[in-house]
Enzyme design. Structure first.
Site, PDB file in Angstrom:
ATOM      1  CD  GLU A   1      -1.238  -2.113   2.002  1.00  0.00           C
ATOM      2  OE1 GLU A   1      -0.088  -2.638   2.089  1.00  0.00           O
ATOM      3  OE2 GLU A   1      -2.166  -2.689   3.029  1.00  0.00           O
TER       4      GLU A   1
ATOM      5  CG  ASP B   1      -1.848  -3.432   6.073  1.00  0.00           C
ATOM      6  OD1 ASP B   1      -0.733  -3.596   6.045  1.00  0.00           O
ATOM      7  OD2 ASP B   1      -2.219  -2.077   6.364  1.00  0.00           O
TER       8      ASP B   1
ATOM      9  CG  ASP C   1      -7.150  -4.677   7.774  1.00  0.00           C
ATOM     10  OD1 ASP C   1      -6.518  -4.735   6.667  1.00  0.00           O
ATOM     11  OD2 ASP C   1      -6.709  -3.967   8.538  1.00  0.00           O
TER      12      ASP C   1
ATOM     13  CD  GLU D   1     -10.645  -0.668   4.096  1.00  0.00           C
ATOM     14  OE1 GLU D   1     -11.044   0.080   3.309  1.00  0.00           O
ATOM     15  OE2 GLU D   1     -11.579  -0.948   5.058  1.00  0.00           O
TER      16      GLU D   1
ATOM     17  CE1 TYR E   1      -1.804  -3.656   9.023  1.00  0.00           C
ATOM     18  CE2 TYR E   1      -3.526  -4.979  10.238  1.00  0.00           C
ATOM     19  CZ  TYR E   1      -3.349  -3.997   9.562  1.00  0.00           C
ATOM     20  OH  TYR E   1      -4.106  -3.276   8.579  1.00  0.00           O
TER      21      TYR E   1
ATOM     22  NE  ARG F   1      -5.793   0.419  10.566  1.00  0.00           N
ATOM     23  CZ  ARG F   1      -4.930   0.979   9.555  1.00  0.00           C
ATOM     24  NH1 ARG F   1      -4.177  -0.176   8.712  1.00  0.00           N
ATOM     25  NH2 ARG F   1      -4.610   2.218   9.280  1.00  0.00           N
TER      26      ARG F   1
ATOM     27  CG  HIS G   1      -5.730 -14.044  14.247  1.00  0.00           C
ATOM     28  ND1 HIS G   1      -7.119 -13.742  14.721  1.00  0.00           N
ATOM     29  CD2 HIS G   1      -5.967 -14.502  12.832  1.00  0.00           C
ATOM     30  CE1 HIS G   1      -7.875 -13.993  13.672  1.00  0.00           C
ATOM     31  NE2 HIS G   1      -7.323 -14.528  12.495  1.00  0.00           N
TER      32      HIS G   1
END
Length: 916
Positions: free
Chosen positions: A13, A99, A101, A103, A324, A326, A371
């Protein structure tokens, strides 16, 4: 690095992430950044003309055909997409390394749809950017997770339907341009409800007695507080309801008179120890950080906003310093557990590490996030001292916070003992024959995890009280020992209203209610502030009157949409979609069209069946005593419900009062919080508005009255123009009326005071702009005060002044000297850079921070990039500066948006996603 056949293209990203990963992969890989999302739903106004009347015309989503979205490549990403396509032509494999997740999975899918690769596609995921993690990820790829993509797309479509159906209602009934959102409206409601509680709060007063006692000498002196009178507990703040009523049972409510009598009696007597109790004290460390707890602790300890905390954490993650950021998991991997325990043992000693690793199991509501907890990256953690040469300012502070929390989470409990002593004094006065005092103190004998880290608290007063208790050591006492009373004083207290939310406590409350997710907390807090619903006062979040009006409309007409449990259930449904347990289309159909099985109304029916909404009533907030606040087109104002002299309760009209008169109104300044707008404050504002300002005198040149007033945007002076008599003999001209002359008006300087400004100062302000003189060519130079401060103007050439006083003092020679200097861009361009960041790795030119007309920015002389809201010019790191410049270059030159062209629809999703 030149691309060629057989090379592998990795897409991430951000440029910073690309730079770090490129260093860990071999020479066969090209790593490029998409710079965030490349596709999204367009605004309906941006749709091609032929589509505006079709099924996509209202939402860019076809609600009749399985809620199919219509995506377009963002105009500022077309150049980037073309660049990625060129690189892909010369690549043998495509790795989507966004990423892990929802998004990130969605960005990967959109890249797949836009690039249409003809080579094998691999999904590469990792939760930390270290050499080992990247090597593991590139060798253990997977397919795209379409359930995660569905969950993200459902959220995007849901938010579009919610916003585009509800927001127009706000435009019609409250104010044009307002917005509603699935999470933002609920968060706003939480802030408004807390302010309502504060507005309704009734203070209660209560008294107690504080005493100083000693068994022998000042060295053993300690403080105790009155806790009982004649066997009944003394009332404290927790015994009163928010309406001021005493709700505690079996308690005695002391007033000032009785508390004073008790203090006087105690001071003349001795006390006796009636009870001594001691019990073990144990305190356990907190779990490693989740997104929520990181934002809370960064707010408490580092005074960072949620948005800034996440921005700094993002940079640390992309730089390979932390995992990470988030996540709502508190789990640590086996390698991380070993690293934390080993570091704690090396730094503090073996006794500071428990025999077995601490495991913080937590029920995670959404399986779509990473996780593992937020921790230092790698199988061996770098200490803050080891990264001090690489990190500065906020980045170093946040890394240190994460490192301390992680290591402390694997350390032993803090241990000690807590002693409590009770004292009796036989006062033998009426109403208080016998009184009891109590004192507690804690002694920590083994610091354990506290040697590394201690969690902050939101209630600073309670935190200070607990810290004082933990630091207080009571003398050794036994039952029956007589104590000298050194001092006894009566103390009065008042109950306090519920504390306003801070960003930290609002995030905590949202998480407890299940509202929002780790990836949305920071953006939600930013949105409700950017949209004018909430502002900060210190660290407290204060709702605006506009938020009151919007919340009331949503509560009364869209109650379910701002219901806390309903919003939390929607989040859980999105989690089920992410887990493949719920169908996207069926869920959206029930939300929008309703559920026939349960007779539940859908959003469409709610909007269509609104009925009549009284816009004036919705925007009215009663504050008592016949006073209301109304949210008008130009801002909030206070108004009497009835004209002055009319009793609303009895209808009686006072002598001289006009029952048909116009109710008085007064503008509410922006710095008055809603809970401060009492009826008394309202009357004060009405009086101020009625006197129409303070008359300073007459302008000797015009004879006009000069008045000083308090306005919504600050104090100012103005002249009062006489009313022009209407010429009844002159025939009325057709068309638009001639504009009336406007009075001269000028804001007070920052160092001026409305209460003390005099006529001379006011006339000087009203004389601006001032003609300083003319240059050699006869061009006039004037000194003026503008939106961005004081400046000189000569024709079209403007130059900044350094102070407001220069408007009156600057001479022609000084002005000419300023104009003799080379023309500079921006107000502060002539001054030295705010900070030098070093050489840009792309352009090879020096990068500096400057202060421009629209705020601070970084530049290498070729590319300028404005600093974000939470970037501190004094603390910004070179890496952050290079990142901003790289993002600006990637976006290319700013161009005017045109009608979006149709790109690939959602037709190849299931097949394309399985490629590779």
């Amino acid at each position: 690095m030149a691309a060629g056949k057989g090379r592998k293209l990795v897409i991430v990203e951000s440029p910073a992430k690309a730079k770090t990963i490129a260093g860990y992969l071999g020479g066969d890989f090209d790593v490029e950044a998409s710079v965030g999302h490349i596709r999204d739903l367009p605004n309906p106004s941006e749709l091609p003309a032929e589509m505006k009347k079709g099924p996509f015309g209202k939402f860019a989503v076809d609600v009749e055909q399985d809620f199919a979205p219509y995506y377009v490549v963002d105009p500022d990403k077309k150049k980037k997409v073309a660049e990625l396509k060129r690189m892909l032509k010369d690549s043998s494999e495509l790795y989507l390394a966004t990423d892990e997740d929802r998004e990130g999975e969605a960005i990967a899918w959109h890249l797949l749809e836009a690039l249409k690769p003809r080579v094998p596609v691999r999904r590469m995921v990792f939760h930390e950017i270290t050499r080992e993690a990247i090597q593991r990820a590139v060798n253990n790829t997977r397919d795209l997770d379409l359930d995660l993509v569905d969950a993200q797309e459902t959220r995007r479509v849901l938010d579009r339907l919610y916003g585009y159906e509800v927001s127009p209602v706000l435009w019609r009934k409250v104010r044009q341009g307002l917005s509603a959102g699935r999470v933002q409206s609920v968060a706003t409601r939480m802030v408004v409800e807390r302010e309502r509680e504060r507005m309704a709060f009734v203070r209660a007063s209560y008294w107690d007695v504080e005493g100083e006692f000693t068994p022998s000498g000042a060295a053993q002196q300690f403080t105790a507080r009155l806790t009982g009178v004649d066997g009944a507990r003394v009332a404290t703040g927790r015994d009163f309801a928010d309406d001021g009523r005493l709700t505690g049972k079996g308690v005695v409510h002391l007033d000032e008179a009785l508390a004073t009598r008790i203090a006087e009696a105690v001071a003349a007597l001795n006390a006796r120890v009636t009870d001594v109790a001691e019990k073990p004290y144990t305190r356990r460390p907190s779990a490693p950080f989740t997104t929520s707890t990181l934002q809370q602790e960064a707010s408490r300890k580092l005074r960072m906003s949620s948005k800034n905390a996440m921005r700094v954490a993002q940079r640390l993650y992309e730089g390979g310093y932390i995992t990470y950021m988030r996540t709502d998991s508190t789990t640590l991997s086996e390698a991380a557990l070993t690293a934390a325990r080993s570091q704690a043992r090396d730094m503090y000693g073996a006794e500071y590490v428990p025999d077995a690793p601490r495991r913080y199991e937590r029920k995670v509501k959404n399986a779509q996030e990473a996780h593992e907890a937020i921790r230092p990256a790698g199988d061996r953690f770098r200490t803050p001292a080891q990264v001090a040469g690489e990190l500065r300012g906020d980045e170093y502070a946040l890394y240190e916070l994460i490192w301390k929390r992680t290591v402390a989470s694997q350390m032993a409990d803090a241990r000690g003992s807590t002693a409590t002593v009770r004292l009796a004094v036989e006062t033998r006065i009426e109403g208080a024959g016998s009184v009891e005092f109590s004192a507690s103190g804690t002694v920590i004998t083994f610091k354990g995890f506290l040697a590394a880290y201690e969690e902050g608290r939101d209630d600073e007063a309670a935190a200070r009280a607990q810290a004082a208790e933990e630091e207080r050591r009571l003398p050794k006492l036994s039952t029956g020992v007589a104590l000298e009373v050194v001092r006894a004083e009566a103390e009065g207290h008042e109950t306090t209203p519920p504390a306003r939310y801070t960003e930290a406590t609002l995030v905590k409350a949202m998480e407890e209610r299940g509202i929002g997710r780790p990836s949305t907390y920071a953006s939600t807090l930013g949105t409700i502030q950017d949209r004018g619903y909430v502002y900060t006062k210190g660290q407290a979040l204060v709702p605006t009157w506009l938020a009151f009006a919007v919340t009331r409309l949503l509560e009364e007409h869209f109650g379910e949409l701002v219901d806390y449990e309903f919003t939390a259930s929607m989040e859980e449904d999105l989690d089920r979609i992410a887990n493949g347990e719920q169908g996207r289309v069926d869920w959206l159909r029930r939300f929008y069209f309703g559920d026939e099985a349960t007779s539940g109304e859908g959003l469409k029916q709610l909007v269509e069946d609104l009925g009549e909404i009284d816009a004036k009533e919705i925007s009215t907030i009663p504050i008592g005593d016949g006073m209301v606040v109304r949210v008008g087109r130009y801002g909030p104002y206070v108004e009497e419900v009835a004209p002055a002299g009319v009793d609303l309760t009895t209808g009686e009209v006072a002598d001289g009062a006009d029952p048909n008169g116009t109710p008085r109104r007064a503008t509410i300044a922006d710095d008055i919080a809603p809970d401060e707008m009492t009826p008394e404050k309202a009357r004060e504002l009405l009086v101020q508005a009625a006197d129409d300002g303070r008359v300073l005198g007459l302008d000797p040149e015009t004879g006009h009255e000069i008045v000083a007033r308090a306005g919504r945007y600050g104090p100012y002076v103005t002249e009062v123009l006489p009313e022009e008599p209407e010429d009844t003999d002159k025939p009325k001209a057709r068309g638009r009326k001639a504009a009336k002359p406007k009075p001269r008006t000028a804001s007070l300087f920052k160092d001026m005071d409305l209460a003390t400004i005099d006529l001379d100062a006011a006339l000087k302000l009203l004389s601006l702009p001032r003609v300083v003189g003319t240059d050699a060519e006869g061009v006039e130079i004037t000194a003026q005060n503008g939106r961005y401060g004081p400046y000189l103007k000569k024709g079209t050439d403007s130059r900044s002044l350094t102070s407001e006083q220069q408007l009156f003092d600057i001479t022609l020679d000084e002005a000419l000297a300023i104009y003799a200097q080379p023309k500079q861009r921006g107000r502060a361009a002539a001054s030295a850079p705010l900070k030098e960041l070093g050489t840009d790795p792309v352009s090879g030119k020096p990068v500096v921070v400057k202060d421009g007309r629209f705020g601070p920015y970084v530049t290498d002389g070729e590319t300028n990039a404005t600093l974000r809201k939470d970037d501190d010019p004094a603390e910004i790191t070179p890496e952050r500066g290079y990142e901003l410049l790289a993002e600006k270059r990637a976006k290319g030159p700013t161009t005017r948006k045109r009608a979006a062209k149709k790109t690939t629809k959602r037709t190849t999703k299931k097949t394309a996603a399985k490629r590779g």
